[in-house]
Design a protein around this motif. Structure first.
Motif, PDB file in Angstrom:
ATOM      1  N   UNK A   1       0.807  -1.222   0.000  1.00  0.00           N
ATOM      2  CA  UNK A   1       0.000   0.000   0.000  1.00  0.00           C
ATOM      3  C   UNK A   1       0.842   1.275   0.000  1.00  0.00           C
ATOM      4  N   UNK A   2       2.025   1.191  -0.598  1.00  0.00           N
ATOM      5  CA  UNK A   2       2.881   2.378  -0.660  1.00  0.00           C
ATOM      6  C   UNK A   2       2.234   3.477  -1.494  1.00  0.00           C
ATOM      7  N   UNK A   3       1.428   3.071  -2.464  1.00  0.00           N
ATOM      8  CA  UNK A   3       0.726   4.066  -3.290  1.00  0.00           C
ATOM      9  C   UNK A   3      -0.168   4.946  -2.423  1.00  0.00           C
ATOM     10  N   UNK A   4      -0.820   4.336  -1.411  1.00  0.00           N
ATOM     11  CA  UNK A   4      -1.724   5.102  -0.549  1.00  0.00           C
ATOM     12  C   UNK A   4      -0.976   6.175   0.224  1.00  0.00           C
ATOM     13  N   UNK A   5       0.263   5.894   0.630  1.00  0.00           N
ATOM     14  CA  UNK A   5       1.045   6.892   1.351  1.00  0.00           C
ATOM     15  C   UNK A   5       1.280   8.122   0.477  1.00  0.00           C
ATOM     16  N   UNK A   6       1.659   7.853  -0.764  1.00  0.00           N
ATOM     17  CA  UNK A   6       1.930   8.957  -1.692  1.00  0.00           C
ATOM     18  C   UNK A   6       0.654   9.721  -1.995  1.00  0.00           C
ATOM     19  N   UNK A   7      -0.428   8.999  -2.288  1.00  0.00           N
ATOM     20  CA  UNK A   7      -1.691   9.652  -2.619  1.00  0.00           C
ATOM     21  C   UNK A   7      -2.223  10.456  -1.447  1.00  0.00           C
ATOM     22  N   UNK A   8      -2.057   9.944  -0.226  1.00  0.00           N
ATOM     23  CA  UNK A   8      -2.544  10.652   0.958  1.00  0.00           C
ATOM     24  C   UNK A   8      -1.829  11.982   1.133  1.00  0.00           C
ATOM     25  N   UNK A   9      -0.515  11.973   1.001  1.00  0.00           N
ATOM     26  CA  UNK A   9       0.252  13.209   1.198  1.00  0.00           C
ATOM     27  C   UNK A   9      -0.110  14.242   0.127  1.00  0.00           C
ATOM     28  N   UNK A  10      -0.342  13.785  -1.079  1.00  0.00           N
ATOM     29  CA  UNK A  10      -0.698  14.714  -2.153  1.00  0.00           C
ATOM     30  C   UNK A  10      -2.046  15.380  -1.898  1.00  0.00           C
ATOM     31  N   UNK A  11      -2.914  14.704  -1.135  1.00  0.00           N
ATOM     32  CA  UNK A  11      -4.215  15.295  -0.812  1.00  0.00           C
ATOM     33  C   UNK A  11      -4.201  16.086   0.494  1.00  0.00           C
ATOM     34  N   UNK A  12      -3.266  15.795   1.387  1.00  0.00           N
ATOM     35  CA  UNK A  12      -3.189  16.520   2.646  1.00  0.00           C
ATOM     36  C   UNK A  12      -2.648  17.929   2.435  1.00  0.00           C
ATOM     37  N   UNK A  13      -2.800  18.768   3.452  1.00  0.00           N
ATOM     38  CA  UNK A  13      -2.349  20.159   3.318  1.00  0.00           C
ATOM     39  C   UNK A  13      -0.827  20.245   3.377  1.00  0.00           C
ATOM     40  N   UNK A  14      -0.317  21.423   3.185  1.00  0.00           N
ATOM     41  CA  UNK A  14       1.118  21.617   3.003  1.00  0.00           C
ATOM     42  C   UNK A  14       1.948  21.389   4.266  1.00  0.00           C
TER      43      UNK A  14
ATOM     44  N   UNK B   1       7.889   3.103 -10.544  1.00  0.00           N
ATOM     45  CA  UNK B   1       6.473   3.453 -10.698  1.00  0.00           C
ATOM     46  C   UNK B   1       5.986   4.319  -9.541  1.00  0.00           C
ATOM     47  N   UNK B   2       6.538   4.100  -8.347  1.00  0.00           N
ATOM     48  CA  UNK B   2       6.172   4.937  -7.212  1.00  0.00           C
ATOM     49  C   UNK B   2       6.671   6.372  -7.402  1.00  0.00           C
ATOM     50  N   UNK B   3       7.862   6.508  -7.948  1.00  0.00           N
ATOM     51  CA  UNK B   3       8.392   7.848  -8.207  1.00  0.00           C
ATOM     52  C   UNK B   3       7.538   8.566  -9.249  1.00  0.00           C
ATOM     53  N   UNK B   4       7.089   7.817 -10.250  1.00  0.00           N
ATOM     54  CA  UNK B   4       6.188   8.414 -11.237  1.00  0.00           C
ATOM     55  C   UNK B   4       4.884   8.838 -10.586  1.00  0.00           C
ATOM     56  N   UNK B   5       4.382   8.038  -9.681  1.00  0.00           N
ATOM     57  CA  UNK B   5       3.123   8.362  -9.014  1.00  0.00           C
ATOM     58  C   UNK B   5       3.251   9.641  -8.189  1.00  0.00           C
ATOM     59  N   UNK B   6       4.423   9.840  -7.578  1.00  0.00           N
ATOM     60  CA  UNK B   6       4.638  11.065  -6.801  1.00  0.00           C
ATOM     61  C   UNK B   6       4.615  12.297  -7.688  1.00  0.00           C
ATOM     62  N   UNK B   7       4.909  12.120  -8.974  1.00  0.00           N
ATOM     63  CA  UNK B   7       4.765  13.199  -9.952  1.00  0.00           C
ATOM     64  C   UNK B   7       5.597  14.430  -9.675  1.00  0.00           C
ATOM     65  N   UNK B   8       6.746  14.238  -9.049  1.00  0.00           N
ATOM     66  CA  UNK B   8       7.607  15.385  -8.797  1.00  0.00           C
ATOM     67  C   UNK B   8       7.163  16.265  -7.649  1.00  0.00           C
ATOM     68  N   UNK B   9       6.167  15.850  -6.872  1.00  0.00           N
ATOM     69  CA  UNK B   9       5.719  16.626  -5.714  1.00  0.00           C
ATOM     70  C   UNK B   9       6.898  16.792  -4.757  1.00  0.00           C
ATOM     71  N   UNK B  10       7.286  18.024  -4.458  1.00  0.00           N
ATOM     72  CA  UNK B  10       8.469  18.228  -3.616  1.00  0.00           C
ATOM     73  C   UNK B  10       8.282  17.744  -2.186  1.00  0.00           C
ATOM     74  N   UNK B  11       7.044  17.451  -1.797  1.00  0.00           N
ATOM     75  CA  UNK B  11       6.804  16.978  -0.430  1.00  0.00           C
ATOM     76  C   UNK B  11       7.002  15.470  -0.303  1.00  0.00           C
ATOM     77  N   UNK B  12       7.197  14.779  -1.419  1.00  0.00           N
ATOM     78  CA  UNK B  12       7.454  13.335  -1.407  1.00  0.00           C
ATOM     79  C   UNK B  12       8.896  13.123  -1.872  1.00  0.00           C
TER      80      UNK B  12
END
Length: 379
Positions: free
Chosen positions: A210-223, A243-254
């Protein structure tokens, strides 16, 4: 001097449980290891199994015998097992340690009259039941090995009470629980940084966690929230990690980091606030997991954020270490984190600090040492 053989068809230098096991064995005598990769520290000899010698009978003949349920014919047929056996012929030991069911046949073949300690890290019959070939061919072989050899072992251990009950139910043995606790680290909880909540996760970049959920959660949480990941690439050449790095999409918080050695992990984790792990119950071992990382997070003096996983939830509730999500979906994970305040997190961090000695390997190791002294005195 007592001569001890420790067999683990894993890269032992990176296998935290086996490294802790060796630290106990060294108090009893000279340790020889068999496994992949380079020699671990503290042993007198290491028999290195070539990386291309697999630990299961994944040869045409081996697969045929698995399919025909000729399990006795493949107990020693895996390339890694047969290589190790050739290197060990004629050697004598006072104690043999088998890590995981796949090497039970090898351990008893080598042991002769010496006692065997069978350390069943997880529930062997369902180690990889999410893989069809494992479920059809390998799982019945694991059942065969456990049924044949575990009742003959002088000692059996496993990672948690729930899995110990499964071994007792199906194979008539009563394992001693030896949790995946990390050695005690002399650290203090780090202070919060104003306006930030620093999440962290360490472990393998493996499907099903469920590593994807960690990344998706942070992208939806506040700054306020960030996520740092210390991931060991899987045996897929780093494809899943990519694939996990791609999912993070360059978000600097991940942020993705290189993995660190087990001995360095608590000090590395100490710089963060909340250790996260939301593993869904995709199979029995996931449903009952009590993993290294929970204890690593405690030694790092972190607050914890986990899902409703039976054994983990029990520890977190008993010691008041953190928050437990209602489920394993992204929204449940988000909701468990969103209400956290700095005061909550510091309270959980202090609880980790207060529990660090009790939840350290020193307690587990002392029990294992007493068990082994009893075994050796009876042999």
């Amino acid at each position: 001097m007592t001569r001890i053989l420790c067999i683990s068809l894993s890269p032992i230098r990176r296998d935290a449980r086996v490294l802790r096991q060796i630290s106990v064995l060294r108090e009893l005598g000279d340790v020889v290891t068999v496994g992949y990769d380079e020699q671990p520290d503290g042993v007198i000899e290491h028999i290195r199994v070539p990386d291309d010698r697999l630990s299961l009978p994944q040869t045409p003949g081996g697969v045929l015998n698995l399919g025909l349920r000729r399990f006795s014919a493949v107990e020693l047929a895996a390339p890694g097992v047969s290589y190790a056996l050739e290197q060990l012929r004629g050697r004598e030991f006072d104690l043999v340690v088998a890590n995981d069911a796949r090497v039970l046949g090898l351990a008893f073949e080598v042991a002769g009259d010496a006692p065997v300690w069978a350390d069943m890290h997880e529930w062997a019959p369902e180690e990889r039941t999410h893989v069809l070939s494992w479920r059809l061919l390998v799982a019945p072989f694991m059942v065969h090995l456990c049924r044949k050899y575990l009742p003959r072992a002088a000692a059996v251990t496993t990672v948690g009470g729930e899995i110990a009950e499964l071994y007792q139910r199906d194979f008539g043995v009563t394992p001693q629980v030896m949790r995946n606790a990390a050695p005690f680290a002399d650290l203090n909880p780090s202070e919060m940084v104003a306006g930030r909540i620093r999440l962290v996760h360490s472990g393998g970049a493996v499907h099903g966690r469920n590593l994807e959920a960690m990344i998706d959660a942070v992208k939806e949480l506040d700054d306020r929230f960030s996520l740092d990941l210390y991931l060991v690439p899987a045996a897929d050449g780093g494809k899943y990690l990519g694939s996990l790095k791609e999912r993070a999409g360059g978000d600097p918080r991940v942020v993705f980091h290189e993995p660190v050695a087990p001995s360095m992990l608590p000090a590395t984790l100490n710089a963060y606030d909340v250790g996260v792990f939301w593993i869904p119950p995709v199979h029995t071992n996931a449903r009952l997991t009590l993993p290294n990382k929970l204890f690593d997070y405690v030694q790092g003096r972190l607050a914890l954020a986990i899902g409703p996983t039976i054994e983990m939830e029990r520890v977190v509730r008993e010691h008041e270490l953190g928050v437990i999500s209602a489920g394993f979906d992204v929204q449940s994970c988000i909701e468990s984190l969103r209400a956290l305040t700095p005061d909550d997190i510091m309270r959980f961090k202090r609880a980790s600090d207060a529990s660090a000695e009790e939840l350290s390997f020193e307690h587990e190791g002392a029990a294992a040492l007493a068990m082994l002294r009893t075994v050796l005195s009876a042999s």
